[in-house]
Scaffold this active site. Structure first.
Site, mmCIF file in Angstrom:
data_model
loop_
_atom_site.group_PDB
_atom_site.id
_atom_site.type_symbol
_atom_site.label_atom_id
_atom_site.label_comp_id
_atom_site.label_asym_id
_atom_site.label_seq_id
_atom_site.Cartn_x
_atom_site.Cartn_y
_atom_site.Cartn_z
ATOM 1 N N LYS A 46 0.832 -1.201 0.000
ATOM 2 C CA LYS A 46 0.000 0.000 0.000
ATOM 3 C C LYS A 46 0.871 1.258 0.000
ATOM 4 O O LYS A 46 1.958 1.274 0.598
ATOM 5 C CB LYS A 46 -0.903 -0.021 1.241
ATOM 6 N N SER A 75 -9.477 1.540 3.230
ATOM 7 C CA SER A 75 -8.778 2.367 2.251
ATOM 8 C C SER A 75 -7.794 1.605 1.380
ATOM 9 O O SER A 75 -7.272 2.134 0.403
ATOM 10 C CB SER A 75 -8.031 3.487 2.983
ATOM 11 N N SER A 106 -9.440 -0.789 7.242
ATOM 12 C CA SER A 106 -8.921 -0.631 5.883
ATOM 13 C C SER A 106 -8.274 -1.876 5.293
ATOM 14 O O SER A 106 -8.022 -1.922 4.087
ATOM 15 C CB SER A 106 -7.910 0.527 5.839
#
Length: 454
Positions: free
Chosen positions: A79, A158, A182
């Protein structure tokens, strides 16, 4: 070789010579770079040259019989929150990308993964600053959920690109962050496994912050055993063998407080079917209510803990670059500027009270079970057209997972939706510090539920 196997399966193929690490990297980038694919929306930057070099070195050491780590030659995505030496970390933000400099060193969790032999493919897309559970990003695009593609549904956030990199056969597994869900939300929304550790289990240096109180990091993958390997490596611990045992006689609490409110029909149906299967396998299910958890609603009404912590951390950047930030993210951050010190201290006190009282209510159970997300992935277009719909959907998506973040507990999500139907996750929650136990329970439950799911 398509990257559709688990870490254990691919390790076996590497050891037998059926595939090489260079083959895996080549397969990954064939998918990432496909002209008709979604690679540009799933990754914000790639590390192709470095990945090929590392794969060739791993293959050479394997041929020479040099011992390597538990992730040797395994391609994973990262990420866009984690420092990777030589690359900028931009948190899904076009504004931050304009000022970010290449990282001088790996984040500690990345260094541990690298030392274990993992090969980083690139930084994956995400909600800007990790501040939404939907996965929408107006700067780098929104990768669509793998389910119901003709309608176009949110990927979950996210860690949106993290989930899609795995589901699109661009990576064997992915590393995300989890402040309010997330990791678990995009995992549940895309039929993957995800794990959120006990708060504080992993070092957070070199990880772009949102909330110092709630931030954690975790894996998304095709099995809970994959998540176990990645979690233990990032924690700097040896990877234990799974302790999968029959669930007969285990005692599970079914949380009624907040967690079952307003469930979509698909979610409710999948959850009930999962509980029926678990009960038939001999587990004891007991419905429980924990009044202390209503503190979570009071915390939310005061503005949330993450909001003021994020605003404090990034306010100078917000002041200087606010016009370049996603308006939905910006509005939530700016609203947190009005949270008073008294309210913030009150939220921390409410959280601590909730932690202590809920522990007393659940400590006798092997785990707590609840739906990971209360709704199925909503359509993207209506959310883009309406701030009110966006806000409502974001709360519904985050509610169950954020509740567990506020408790600081470890939690796994495993897929329980029917094949061809809506993606639904079952969340398995343990006591603080019981991370390996939660992984054991989740793997045991998955063995029972898998025949029904497939």
């Amino acid at each position: 070789m398509a990257l559709s196997g688990t870490i254990a399966q691919i390790q076996k193929a590497l050891a037998s010579g059926d595939v090489s690490s260079v083959d895996l990297i080549s397969s990954a980038f064939s998918e990432i770079e496909r002209e008709d694919g979604d690679g540009d929306e799933i990754f914000v930057r790639t590390f192709k040259n470095a990945a090929i070099t590392q794969a060739a070195a791993s293959d050479a050491m394997r041929k020479m019989g040099v011992p390597q780590g538990p992730l040797a030659g395994i391609p994973i995505s990262v990420k866009d929150l984690f420092d990777v030496e030589g690359a900028p970390t931009t948190a899904g933000s076009a504004a931050y990308a304009s000022v970010a400099e290449p990282a001088k060193r790996d984040a500690t969790v990345m260094a541990r993964l690298r030392a274990a032999g993992a090969i980083f493919l690139g930084h994956t897309n995400m909600t800007e600053f990790a501040y939404s559970g939907l996965g929408i990003n107006p700067h780098f695009g929104t990768p669509l959920n793998v389910w119901d593609r003709h309608i176009g549904r949110v990927p979950g956030g996210s860690s949106s690109g993290a989930a899609l990199s795995v589901m699109s056969n661009m990576a064997v597994a992915a590393i995300g962050s989890d402040t309010g869900g997330s990791v678990r939300i995009p995992a549940a929304f895309n039929r993957l496994y995800g794990f959120k550790p006990t708060t504080g289990r992993h070092p957070m240096d070199g990880v772009f912050p949102l909330s110092t109180t709630l931030d954690t990091v975790g894996p998304l993958a095709r099995s809970m055993h994959c998540c176990r390997i990645l979690d233990h490596v990032m924690a700097g611990l040896p990877v234990p063998e799974p302790d999968i045992r029959p669930i007969s006689g285990l005692r599970f609490g079914i949380l009624e407080t907040i967690a079952l409110d307003g469930l979509d029909m698909d979610v409710a149906g999948a959850f009930v079917r999962a509980l029926e299967t678990i009960s038939r396998a001999g587990a004891r299910l007991e419905r429980i209510k924990i009044d202390a958890l209503y503190n979570f609603e009071e915390i939310s009404s005061l503005g949330s803990i993450a909001g003021p912590e994020a605003f404090h951390k990034h306010r100078d950047f917000i002041i200087a670059h606010g016009r370049q930030i996603d308006p939905r993210v910006l509005s939530r951050l700016e609203a947190s500027a009005d949270v008073t010190a008294a309210d913030y201290i009150e939220m921390l006190a409410l959280r601590q009270d909730m932690i202590e009282r809920s522990h007393l209510a659940t400590r006798s159970f092997d785990a707590i079970l609840m739906p990971t997300v209360a709704i199925v992935p909503p359509e993207v277009k209506p959310l883009l057209a309406s701030d009110a719909l966006y806000t409502e959907a974001n709360y519904k998506v985050l509610r169950n997972t954020a509740l567990i973040n506020n408790l600081g507990r470890p939690a796994a999500t495993i897929p329980v939706g029917l094949k061809g139907g809506a993606p639904v996750g079952l969340m398995v929650v343990g006591e603080q510090g019981a991370d390996a136990h939660v992984q054991d329970i989740a793997e045991s439950l998955d063995e029972v539920l898998m025949p029904k799911r497939d």
